[in-house]
Design an enzyme around this catalytic site. Structure first.
Site, PDB file in Angstrom:
ATOM      1  N   LYS A 105       0.709  -1.258  -0.082  1.00  0.00           N
ATOM      2  CA  LYS A 105      -0.134  -0.110  -0.051  1.00  0.00           C
ATOM      3  C   LYS A 105       0.870   1.460  -0.160  1.00  0.00           C
ATOM      4  O   LYS A 105       0.544   2.260  -0.707  1.00  0.00           O
ATOM      5  CB  LYS A 105      -0.930  -0.166   1.301  1.00  0.00           C
ATOM      6  CG  LYS A 105      -0.395  -0.170   2.458  1.00  0.00           C
ATOM      7  CD  LYS A 105      -0.612  -1.239   3.463  1.00  0.00           C
ATOM      8  CE  LYS A 105       0.245  -1.341   4.319  1.00  0.00           C
ATOM      9  NZ  LYS A 105      -0.233  -2.930   5.060  1.00  0.00           N
ATOM     10  N   GLY A 187       0.969 -11.035  18.286  1.00  0.00           N
ATOM     11  CA  GLY A 187       1.233 -10.846  17.109  1.00  0.00           C
ATOM     12  C   GLY A 187       0.223 -10.099  16.168  1.00  0.00           C
ATOM     13  O   GLY A 187       0.372  -9.847  15.014  1.00  0.00           O
ATOM     14  N   ASP A 201      -0.666   3.801   8.323  1.00  0.00           N
ATOM     15  CA  ASP A 201      -1.290   2.547   7.519  1.00  0.00           C
ATOM     16  C   ASP A 201      -2.656   2.845   6.764  1.00  0.00           C
ATOM     17  O   ASP A 201      -3.024   2.851   5.694  1.00  0.00           O
ATOM     18  CB  ASP A 201      -1.152   1.335   8.100  1.00  0.00           C
ATOM     19  CG  ASP A 201      -1.764   0.200   7.547  1.00  0.00           C
ATOM     20  OD1 ASP A 201      -1.000  -0.487   6.809  1.00  0.00           O
ATOM     21  OD2 ASP A 201      -3.045  -0.182   7.692  1.00  0.00           O
ATOM     22  N   LYS A 205      -3.946   3.571   2.842  1.00  0.00           N
ATOM     23  CA  LYS A 205      -5.021   2.685   2.298  1.00  0.00           C
ATOM     24  C   LYS A 205      -5.985   3.815   1.866  1.00  0.00           C
ATOM     25  O   LYS A 205      -6.840   3.637   0.608  1.00  0.00           O
ATOM     26  CB  LYS A 205      -5.429   1.719   3.031  1.00  0.00           C
ATOM     27  CG  LYS A 205      -4.571   0.671   3.193  1.00  0.00           C
ATOM     28  CD  LYS A 205      -4.848  -0.146   4.444  1.00  0.00           C
ATOM     29  CE  LYS A 205      -3.930  -1.450   4.768  1.00  0.00           C
ATOM     30  NZ  LYS A 205      -4.269  -2.168   6.220  1.00  0.00           N
ATOM     31  N   GLY A 302      -3.216 -11.034   7.329  1.00  0.00           N
ATOM     32  CA  GLY A 302      -3.195 -12.621   7.639  1.00  0.00           C
ATOM     33  C   GLY A 302      -2.658 -12.973   6.367  1.00  0.00           C
ATOM     34  O   GLY A 302      -2.813 -12.673   5.108  1.00  0.00           O
TER      35      GLY A 302
END
Ligand SMILES: NC(=O)c1ccc[n+]([C@@H]2O[C@H](COP(=O)([O-])OP(=O)(O)OC[C@H]3O[C@@H](n4cnc5c(N)ncnc54)[C@H](OP(=O)(O)O)[C@@H]3O)[C@@H](O)[C@H]2O)c1
Length: 422
Positions: A105, A187, A201, A205, A302
């Site tokens: 991205k 995680g 982030d 996007k 994921g």
């Protein structure tokens, strides 16, 4: 059966997921799509690193030329991440007449025009479904299913880490730092979580989504960006009392005369479709002039969900006769609105003296900011929380009022300001 030879740039979480998905579903892909995908080479940084055991070691290289100069390789899928050297590697691949599929991205958001231009000049494709929303097929839906619409607004929960943190804070009454530490252990958050928690982030996007939805180039520096680090469990508790939840929303609106683009923590009513999006899930809520309201929901990260989007791009790229290259206009800077109209939640800590409420209400009135609700909470020793929700007001008027309120003798501090979206 068409055989397409591809190379992977990167073999970390996503690269390994893509490898597994191609191996596990190759028969299904061959039967349904008529394509056999063969991974011919994999570029990594460190050849000595232990990899997923099923991958044939002879596929790995640390020399990009092994891929660029291999004429049999038609498609390169990039999951190195970050801006550099990923951007240079993508450009090299395009300039060697290889179609590129990427999950990156940051590179797409920052270098959209240069990459599109390189793809066009070399008559190859550039596909980036996985760059927004992981497994949610949002990019192709905008390109191929919503073209007939004038899209008026896009609102998204497009960062799973922050949604996970805010969900845990709301459901377990915990503080930000506490949930963040746990998210790192599990995680769900990176060891350095800055890009997620500061909203960067989501801003990458949103730049991609708004550019595609409005057909106008929206750069990251056009987007207001605030993260979630100032949200406390107290704000979440007051939100609930007032009938709202708190989400990190990416918001883009196009009135045709102006574009409004912002990423910030937002109060949304409990009956809003985005309110129900919990944990690390993502959702994008779109309003188009003909289709009306639409919502996409799914796993935004994921290895396998992201792999699903990447392999879909690889199949599309290998079966398309012509690659689709989006043309977008470059709007004047003046079109970007920074004085939007919205409602605001404002939490103050005030000195517990008679007349404080009327004094502050008077300052809001001076700036034409009218109040919908006020919550007065139990006092501390000398200070007490005072919470306001405004009617729709202009951003600049609210910020000016807040500046004056900060200087008011009755006010200890302005604890938080959160925008409200309905
Ligand atoms: N993780 C997610 O859920 C997710 C979701 C959507 C999109 N994405 C995007 O997918 C991309 C990759 O994410 P990831 O989680 O897979 O990252 P990762 O686990 O850190 O893997 C990065 C891979 O790139 C290789 N690499 C790094 N620098 C290199 C260089 N200079 N030359 C050659 N290879 C290099 C690394 O090689 P070595 O193994 O040798 O170190 C590693 O195999 C990012 O753009 C990310 O934003 C990730």
């Amino acid at each position: 059966m068409k055989e397409v030879k591809i190379a992977l740039f990167g073999c970390g979480n996503i690269g390994t997921g893509v490898y597994k998905l191609i191996r596990n579903n190759c028969i299904k892909i061959m039967d349904a799509e008529g394509v056999s995908i063969v991974i011919k080479k994999i570029l990594v940084r460190d050849l000595s690193k232990k990899r997923y055991a099923d991958i044939d070691e002879s596929l790995f290289t640390n020399k990009i030329e092994d891929i660029l100069l291999d004429k049999e390789i038609d498609i390169v899928a990039e999951f190195i991440g970050g801006e550099s050297p990923a951007k240079e590697y993508i450009l090299k691949a395009l300039n060697h007449k290889k179609t590129v599929v990427t999950a990156n991205k940051e590179v797409i958001a920052k270098h959209f025009e240069a990459l599109q231009e390189a793809a066009r000049q070399n008559e190859v494709g550039l596909y980036y479904e996985a760059s927004v929303g992981g497994g949610m097929p949002i990019i192709r839906a905008i390109h191929q299913s919503l073209q007939a619409n004038r899209i008026q607004s896009v609102m998204g929960i497009i960062n799973g880490t922050t949604n996970y943190i805010l969900s845990k804070m709301a459901e377990e009454g915990r503080e930000f730092e506490d949930v963040l530490s746990e998210a790192k252990e599990l995680g769900y958050a990176e060891p350095d979580p800055t890009a997620d928690i500061e909203g960067y982030d989501a801003r990458y996007k949103l730049s991609i989504l708004a550019t595609l939805c409005f057909n106008k180039r929206v750069q990251i520096n056009n987007i207001l960006c605030e993260g979630i680090t100032k949200i406390t469990s107290v704000d979440i508790q007051y939100a609930r009392e007032l009938g709202y939840g708190v989400k990190l929303l990416a918001i883009a609106k196009d009135t045709q005369n102006s574009i409004e683009v912002r990423v910030h923590p937002t109060f949304i009513p409990i009956n809003h479709p985005l309110y129900a999006v919990r944990d690390a899930f993502n959702a994008v809520y779109i309003k188009g002039d003909s289709v009306g309201e639409l919502m996409f929901y799914g796993r935004g990260a994921g290895d396998m969900p992201t792999g699903s989007a990447i392999v879909s791009d690889i199949i599309t790229a290998s079966t398309n006769k012509h690659h689709y290259v989006k043309l977008v206009a470059t709007p004047d800077e003046e079109i970007f609105e920074d004085n939007w109209l919205t409602e605001y939640y404002i939490r103050l800590s005030v000195f517990d003296k008679p007349g404080v409420l009327s004094k502050i209400a008077g300052i809001f009135a001076k700036y034409n900011v009218s109040i919908t609700s006020v919550l007065q909470k139990a006092r501390g020793d000398v200070t007490a929380p005072l919470i306001f929700v405004t009617h729709e007001a202009h951003e600049k008027a609210v910020l000016s009022a807040i500046n004056e309120i900060k200087k008011c003798e009755y006010v200890n501090s302005v604890e938080n300001l959160i925008r409200v979206e309905k």
